[in-house]
Design an enzyme around this catalytic site. Structure first.
Site, short mmCIF file in Angstrom:
data_model
loop_
_atom_site.label_atom_id
_atom_site.label_comp_id
_atom_site.label_asym_id
_atom_site.label_seq_id
_atom_site.Cartn_x
_atom_site.Cartn_y
_atom_site.Cartn_z
N ASN A 213 0.39 1.14 5.91
CA ASN A 213 1.29 0.31 4.79
C ASN A 213 2.02 -0.91 5.67
O ASN A 213 2.85 -0.34 6.31
CB ASN A 213 2.11 1.16 3.91
CG ASN A 213 3.25 0.43 3.13
OD1 ASN A 213 4.13 0.92 2.81
ND2 ASN A 213 2.52 -0.48 2.74
N GLY A 214 1.60 -1.91 5.12
CA GLY A 214 2.39 -3.14 6.01
C GLY A 214 1.36 -4.04 6.20
O GLY A 214 0.34 -4.16 5.76
N CYS B 18 0.90 -1.02 -0.14
CA CYS B 18 -0.05 0.01 0.03
C CYS B 18 0.74 1.28 -0.01
O CYS B 18 2.04 1.20 0.30
CB CYS B 18 -0.86 0.12 1.40
SG CYS B 18 -2.00 -1.47 1.41
N GLY C 129 -0.54 0.19 -5.04
CA GLY C 129 -1.62 -0.43 -4.77
C GLY C 129 -2.79 0.06 -5.63
O GLY C 129 -2.94 1.36 -5.52
#
Ligand code: AMP
Length: 485
Positions: free
Chosen positions: A114-115, A13, A39
């Protein structure tokens, strides 16, 4: 080759945040546009004008979601956060689109991540037993629930307490009251950078998102660092750095994910990919007439390989950039067809020639097999495949959508068997030491900084708690939500 929704493997992302600009919504949309490669499934923005939050979230690409003037105009305020999503956890549901927003006891709180968290489902089960009602299937939502049940009475305290309980990879941006927050996990697995645009502060997954709005790069947010930005300025602290945590930035960002025009940890991604290509040429030389990249992601390493080997670089494969995502279902059969739709061999340069093909990775092998076949069909005399990463033999649990380990070609086969499978005359991958040498001039175990290289080595820097607990989490399919945006 670059990610396509047809391939089945996708980026993580992208996150973006701005504080102190009257056009915060428009700047965030532009930032997300620059981060679109991270993304493509969905995107969203939440803005704040000092009193109210405004939000727009949609499935699809940023230009479609935020192209209309009334949408951008509706995102009022001087602060905003945004998110590009490719589902690494949860499903394609509208309510999984980030930023997530919750009305907590202290007011509204918006969050983009993000992750991937490695203990999210374990925590979620405990929270659900205590009465939490989850609205989405994304792992990010547990952070909001942990904040909601925290007994701390300051927002930062609640956030720090919540973050202290999660494990995994996270670069987060959050917005509440009159504050923008950015933070990274103690290993700094996923990227996050700080920029300035005049008096405004910007947070972004990559520096290319600063470039698009004319912002200047200030620095990377450090592993385990939290920055809190408000009208008084920026405050930095390291509340999550626990003893013994070392920086383990994701090496696959350099190999494949990040945009080549971005800088990560002070390194140019493009420059690193060229160096990886040069190292690959030293490790795995071959006599050939042309070096040909599998576009676009194989191009920088192919240039490095060509320069080091002295073999001319040619555009032997042409990519069609207009291939859309809309109508083709990602079945295996169509995925194969997708590769042909996207790439064509440039017969004029290939016929009768010995070709070194460069790509960044082999995951299931679908792409390499098709590309080798295509180059042979265009009349190549020999096809030598060179891969600018070590064999991808282990699944990623930190935010990169890879198939399960058992579906990875390099998990099932050795290099010779993969060579036979893809039909190349020869096949070599860069070694793990070669990759480290290209990135920082020393081998992996030389005592220098380590990356997260779990996809190549199986050495996972953060415990895989959910995996160990066999804890898979919620699965909800809601066809109406899938269809409507
Ligand atoms: P495969 O066809 O399954 O072997 O996938 C390999 C191709 O997908 C390579 O050409 C890569 O450029 C690309 N790729 C590798 N990893 C990813 C990823 N996590 N997301 C998107 N594309 C990827």
């Amino acid at each position: 080759m670059d990610a396509s929704p047809l391939d089945g493997f996708h980026e993580e992302c992208g996150v973006f945040g701005v504080f102190g600009h009257t056009d915060s919504g428009a700047l965030t949309a532009l930032g997300l546009h620059a981060l679109q490669h991270r993304g493509q499934e969905a995107c969203g923005i939440v803005s704040f004008d000092g009193t109210e939050f405004f939000s727009h979230r949609a499935l699809g690409l940023v230009d479609a979601a935020f192209g209309a003037a009334d949408v951008i105009g509706g995102l009022k305020g001087h602060a905003a956060i945004g998110h590009n999503r490719y589902a690494t956890t949860g499903e394609t549901l509208v309510r999984n689109i980030q930023p997530l927003y919750a009305d907590l006891s202290f007011g509204g709180f918006a969050l983009a991540h993000n992750g991937n968290l490695t203990n999210a489902h374990t925590i979620r089960q405990a929270l659900v037993r205590q009465g939490s009602l989850f609205q989405s299937t994304t792992d990010t939502e547990i952070i909001l629930h942990l904040m909601a049940v925290s007994t701390r009475n300051d927002v930062i305290g609640r956030l720090v307490e919540a973050i202290g309980q999660i494990e995994g990879a996270y670069s987060l941006v959050a917005l509440w009251g009159d504050r923008l927050v950015g933070l990274r996990d103690p290993h700094g697995i996923r990227p996050l950078v700080l920029g300035r645009l005049g008096e405004s502060y910007i947070l972004a997954s990559e520096t290319c998102a600063l470039d698009i709005i004319g912002a200047t790069f200030v620095r990377d947010i450090g592993p385990g660092e939290m920055v809190v930005i408000d009208r008084k300025g920026i405050q930095s602290s390291f509340p999550f750095a626990y003893k013994g945590a070392e920086s383990r930035f994701c090496v696959f960002e350099y190999v494949y994910f990040a945009r080549p025009d971005s800088f990560m940890e002070g390194r140019s991604v493009y420059g690193m990919r060229r160096r990886i290509g040069a190292e690959l040429a030293r490790e795995a030389p071959v006599e050939a007439d042309y070096v040909v990249a599998v576009p676009d992601s194989g191009v920088p390493s192919a240039i490095g390989y060509a320069e080091e080997s002295g073999i001319p670089f040619e555009l032997g494969i042409i990519r069609n950039h207009y291939i859309g995502r809309t109508f083709i279902e990602p079945t295996n059969q169509i995925r194969n067809l997708g590769v042909k739709l996207k790439h064509n061999a440039n017969r004029a340069f290939i016929e009768g020639k010995r070709i070194v093909l460069i790509d960044d990775s082999i995951v299931r092998g679908t792409t390499s097999k098709k590309i080798v076949e295509m180059v042979r069909a265009a009349g190549a005399a020999q096809v030598h495949m060179r891969i600018s990463s070590p064999p991808t033999a282990h699944s990623c649990f930190y935010g990169i959508d890879t198939p399960s380990t058992s579906d990875l070609l390099a998990h099932k086969m050795d290099v010779e068997a993969i060579r036979t499978f893809i039909g190349a005359d020869s096949l070599s991958y860069i070694s793990i030491d070669g990759l480290y040498r290209a990135l920082q001039d020393t081998g992996r175990d030389s005592g220098g900084p380590r990356f997260c290289d779990a996809c190549f080595t199986g050495d996972y820097p953060v415990p895989l708690t959910d995996h160990a607990n066999n804890c898979a989490g919620a699965k909800v399919t809601d066809l109406r939500e899938r269809a409507g945006t």
